[in-house]
Design a protein around this motif. Sequence first.
Motif, PDB file in Angstrom:
ATOM      1  N   LYS A  98      21.916 -17.415 -57.175  1.00 57.13           N
ATOM      2  CA  LYS A  98      21.180 -16.819 -55.941  1.00 57.13           C
ATOM      3  C   LYS A  98      21.756 -16.932 -54.886  1.00 57.13           C
ATOM      4  CE  LYS A  98      17.091 -18.871 -58.432  1.00 57.13           C
ATOM      5  NZ  LYS A  98      15.738 -19.867 -58.020  1.00 57.13           N
ATOM      6  N   LYS A  99      21.510 -15.779 -54.003  1.00 55.61           N
ATOM      7  CA  LYS A  99      20.677 -14.982 -53.840  1.00 55.61           C
ATOM      8  C   LYS A  99      21.053 -13.658 -54.662  1.00 55.61           C
ATOM      9  CE  LYS A  99      17.478 -12.424 -50.667  1.00 55.61           C
ATOM     10  NZ  LYS A  99      17.217 -12.305 -49.308  1.00 55.61           N
ATOM     11  N   ARG A 100      20.123 -12.867 -55.330  1.00 57.29           N
ATOM     12  CA  ARG A 100      20.547 -12.123 -56.447  1.00 57.29           C
ATOM     13  C   ARG A 100      19.298 -10.793 -56.547  1.00 57.29           C
ATOM     14  NH1 ARG A 100      19.464 -16.266 -61.466  1.00 57.29           N
ATOM     15  NH2 ARG A 100      17.260 -16.599 -61.120  1.00 57.29           N
ATOM     16  N   LEU A 101      18.345 -10.911 -55.455  1.00 60.16           N
ATOM     17  CA  LEU A 101      17.309 -10.043 -55.405  1.00 60.16           C
ATOM     18  C   LEU A 101      17.073  -9.516 -54.152  1.00 60.16           C
ATOM     19  CD1 LEU A 101      15.259  -8.525 -57.480  1.00 60.16           C
ATOM     20  CD2 LEU A 101      13.799 -10.349 -57.111  1.00 60.16           C
ATOM     21  N   PHE A 102      17.251  -8.223 -53.798  1.00 60.60           N
ATOM     22  CA  PHE A 102      17.343  -7.601 -52.381  1.00 60.60           C
ATOM     23  C   PHE A 102      16.416  -6.301 -52.379  1.00 60.60           C
ATOM     24  CE2 PHE A 102      21.165  -9.669 -53.540  1.00 60.60           C
ATOM     25  CZ  PHE A 102      21.624 -10.401 -52.797  1.00 60.60           C
ATOM     26  N   ARG A 103      15.412  -6.223 -51.507  1.00 59.12           N
ATOM     27  CA  ARG A 103      14.689  -5.258 -51.058  1.00 59.12           C
ATOM     28  C   ARG A 103      15.519  -4.202 -50.181  1.00 59.12           C
ATOM     29  NH1 ARG A 103      11.143  -9.275 -49.299  1.00 59.12           N
ATOM     30  NH2 ARG A 103       9.660  -9.838 -51.007  1.00 59.12           N
ATOM     31  N   LEU A 104      15.437  -2.878 -50.484  1.00 61.37           N
ATOM     32  CA  LEU A 104      15.922  -1.941 -49.493  1.00 61.37           C
ATOM     33  C   LEU A 104      14.682  -1.073 -49.224  1.00 61.37           C
ATOM     34  CD1 LEU A 104      18.990  -0.494 -51.513  1.00 61.37           C
ATOM     35  CD2 LEU A 104      18.789  -2.603 -50.192  1.00 61.37           C
ATOM     36  N   ILE A 105      13.918  -1.662 -48.119  1.00 63.53           N
ATOM     37  CA  ILE A 105      12.849  -1.158 -47.580  1.00 63.53           C
ATOM     38  C   ILE A 105      12.972   0.353 -47.117  1.00 63.53           C
ATOM     39  CG2 ILE A 105      10.835  -1.444 -45.859  1.00 63.53           C
ATOM     40  CD1 ILE A 105      11.298  -4.667 -46.284  1.00 63.53           C
ATOM     41  N   GLU A 106      14.096   0.573 -46.427  1.00 61.46           N
ATOM     42  CA  GLU A 106      14.085   2.108 -45.913  1.00 61.46           C
ATOM     43  C   GLU A 106      14.121   2.871 -47.130  1.00 61.46           C
ATOM     44  OE1 GLU A 106      16.891   2.519 -42.248  1.00 61.46           O
ATOM     45  OE2 GLU A 106      17.400   0.229 -42.903  1.00 61.46           O
ATOM     46  N   ASP A 107      14.756   2.676 -47.872  1.00 58.25           N
ATOM     47  CA  ASP A 107      14.972   3.510 -49.149  1.00 58.25           C
ATOM     48  C   ASP A 107      14.071   3.403 -50.396  1.00 58.25           C
ATOM     49  OD1 ASP A 107      17.627   4.676 -48.714  1.00 58.25           O
ATOM     50  OD2 ASP A 107      18.084   2.595 -48.498  1.00 58.25           O
ATOM     51  N   GLY A 108      13.130   2.612 -50.290  1.00 55.25           N
ATOM     52  CA  GLY A 108      11.962   2.140 -51.291  1.00 55.25           C
ATOM     53  C   GLY A 108      12.706   1.645 -52.603  1.00 55.25           C
ATOM     54  N   GLY A 109      13.369   0.811 -52.378  1.00 57.05           N
ATOM     55  CA  GLY A 109      14.510   0.597 -53.593  1.00 57.05           C
ATOM     56  C   GLY A 109      14.530  -0.973 -53.755  1.00 57.05           C
ATOM     57  N   ILE A 110      15.259  -1.496 -54.711  1.00 55.54           N
ATOM     58  CA  ILE A 110      15.586  -2.767 -54.989  1.00 55.54           C
ATOM     59  C   ILE A 110      16.938  -2.918 -55.558  1.00 55.54           C
ATOM     60  CG2 ILE A 110      15.188  -4.792 -56.402  1.00 55.54           C
ATOM     61  CD1 ILE A 110      12.208  -4.381 -56.011  1.00 55.54           C
ATOM     62  N   ILE A 111      17.918  -3.664 -55.166  1.00 58.99           N
ATOM     63  CA  ILE A 111      19.158  -4.220 -55.807  1.00 58.99           C
ATOM     64  C   ILE A 111      18.976  -5.474 -56.533  1.00 58.99           C
ATOM     65  CG2 ILE A 111      21.563  -4.764 -55.387  1.00 58.99           C
ATOM     66  CD1 ILE A 111      21.605  -2.343 -53.392  1.00 58.99           C
ATOM     67  N   ASN A 112      19.366  -5.562 -57.765  1.00 56.33           N
ATOM     68  CA  ASN A 112      19.277  -6.910 -58.411  1.00 56.33           C
ATOM     69  C   ASN A 112      20.554  -6.994 -59.237  1.00 56.33           C
ATOM     70  OD1 ASN A 112      18.769  -7.370 -61.598  1.00 56.33           O
ATOM     71  ND2 ASN A 112      18.149  -5.340 -61.029  1.00 56.33           N
ATOM     72  N   ARG A 113      20.789  -8.381 -59.258  1.00 57.87           N
ATOM     73  CA  ARG A 113      21.865  -8.789 -60.106  1.00 57.87           C
ATOM     74  C   ARG A 113      21.424 -10.000 -60.819  1.00 57.87           C
ATOM     75  NH1 ARG A 113      24.391  -8.986 -55.132  1.00 57.87           N
ATOM     76  NH2 ARG A 113      24.675 -11.085 -54.141  1.00 57.87           N
ATOM     77  N   MET A 114      20.253  -9.901 -61.399  1.00 58.92           N
ATOM     78  CA  MET A 114      19.791 -11.088 -61.926  1.00 58.92           C
ATOM     79  C   MET A 114      20.588 -11.801 -63.044  1.00 58.92           C
ATOM     80  SD  MET A 114      17.175 -11.535 -60.138  1.00 58.92           S
ATOM     81  CE  MET A 114      16.075 -12.739 -60.884  1.00 58.92           C
ATOM     82  N   GLY A 115      21.099 -11.026 -63.910  1.00 58.14           N
ATOM     83  CA  GLY A 115      22.048 -11.349 -64.959  1.00 58.14           C
ATOM     84  C   GLY A 115      21.415 -12.148 -66.169  1.00 58.14           C
ATOM     85  N   PHE A 116      20.104 -11.323 -66.809  1.00 56.10           N
ATOM     86  CA  PHE A 116      19.479 -11.649 -67.791  1.00 56.10           C
ATOM     87  C   PHE A 116      18.850 -13.101 -67.827  1.00 56.10           C
ATOM     88  CE2 PHE A 116      21.500  -8.425 -71.331  1.00 56.10           C
ATOM     89  CZ  PHE A 116      20.756  -7.219 -70.190  1.00 56.10           C
ATOM     90  N   ASN A 117      18.532 -13.629 -66.676  1.00 55.34           N
ATOM     91  CA  ASN A 117      18.037 -14.867 -66.500  1.00 55.34           C
ATOM     92  C   ASN A 117      16.570 -14.885 -67.586  1.00 55.34           C
ATOM     93  OD1 ASN A 117      17.053 -13.046 -64.565  1.00 55.34           O
ATOM     94  ND2 ASN A 117      15.365 -14.867 -63.947  1.00 55.34           N
ATOM     95  N   ASN A 118      16.711 -15.822 -68.371  1.00 57.94           N
ATOM     96  CA  ASN A 118      15.411 -15.930 -69.140  1.00 57.94           C
ATOM     97  C   ASN A 118      15.427 -17.182 -70.026  1.00 57.94           C
ATOM     98  OD1 ASN A 118      15.867 -15.166 -72.502  1.00 57.94           O
ATOM     99  ND2 ASN A 118      17.517 -14.720 -71.104  1.00 57.94           N
ATOM    100  N   ASP A 119      14.148 -17.616 -70.711  1.00 58.31           N
ATOM    101  CA  ASP A 119      14.279 -18.854 -71.132  1.00 58.31           C
ATOM    102  C   ASP A 119      14.726 -18.987 -72.758  1.00 58.31           C
ATOM    103  OD1 ASP A 119      13.074 -19.882 -68.900  1.00 58.31           O
ATOM    104  OD2 ASP A 119      10.929 -19.680 -69.450  1.00 58.31           O
ATOM    105  N   GLY A 120      15.122 -17.675 -73.107  1.00 57.07           N
ATOM    106  CA  GLY A 120      15.823 -17.782 -74.495  1.00 57.07           C
ATOM    107  C   GLY A 120      14.662 -17.379 -75.624  1.00 57.07           C
TER     108      GLY A 120
END
Length: 345
Positions: A98-120
């Motif tokens: 982290k930090k790996r999730l970002f809002r682009l409010i001016e563009d109505g977008g999101i940038i993420n690089r979560m990397g398949f985080n999950n519980d399996g």
Amino acid sequence: MYKSLIRPVLFKFDPEEVHHFTFSMLKNFGFITRVFLPKPIEDKRLEREVFGLKFKNPVGLAAGFDKNAVLFNELADLGFGFVEIGTVTPKAQAGNPKKRLFRLIEDGGIINRMGFNNDGLQAAIEKLKGNKEKIIIGGNIGKNTDTSPENYTEDYLQCFEGLHPYVDYFVLNVSCPNVGSHAKLEDVDYLRELITAVKEINLTKTVQKPVLLKIAPDLNHRQLDEIVDLIAETEIDGVIVSNTSVNREGLKTPPEVLEQIGNGGLSGKPIRERSTAMIKYISDKSNKAFPIIGVGGIHSAKDAMEKLDAGASLVQLYTGFIYEGPELINDINKELLKRAGRLTR
């Protein structure tokens, strides 16, 4: 109500923290949504039969929101026609730092690089055992970050085997830019190998589940032609267009802010036109030979209609759901019913 009262408060906090807070609220206080939000629209005219499955409406939730199959029953209550869980990997993994999730409010977008985080895989299976069968569930599957290239296919097969009794269709996620060896995952020869292996296991089952491929919005026409040929050759059931983008062209967000954010997949309004153009190209090139699920930048009913008119059979929300709220589902279905009314007159 969501855009005027709830979103301004939520957007004051870190996006990932808000995601977990929203999850908790929906899981523990889902009844509140039935009080404050419009009742979901249910109408036979919204039903769609696609790759052998009957969807109560064509508006779904894309993978990445309910990664661990925690919330699909509650999401069904919001009016979605289907929910795609995952991306699920064989082993649990924390994802990228982290930090790996970002809002682009001016563009109505999101940038993420979560990397398949999950519980399996096993955690997802346990949650899916609580399925109340309110909604069609897709299983989006991928590989663990630390898996060596020679074992990529085994990761997909393990997830396919484990989830097969519990999901209605599968998505091979080979186009997420936030995992290692991204290039190999989009190599046509490797995709042929992967799809063939998955199909072989599928054919051993009493009931075969539809298998789809999820592709990136950054492919050129030559690469799209290869994908169309590959789908025809392997006879898989369809394609999801599209995943997130690494392209940053045309954004309103200042370059210095983008540089500070760094790498990751871009979703939302900035990829709407590219995604829709890809849907039309693939639909026309294949002569509508297979179903397409359209996703990318749907923030209004008009955006959804563009995807459907371009050749999509179903649509999925993600960033638009975060920006516009649950009312967007009803907005799209209302527009579909208006069209249906015009057609039946």
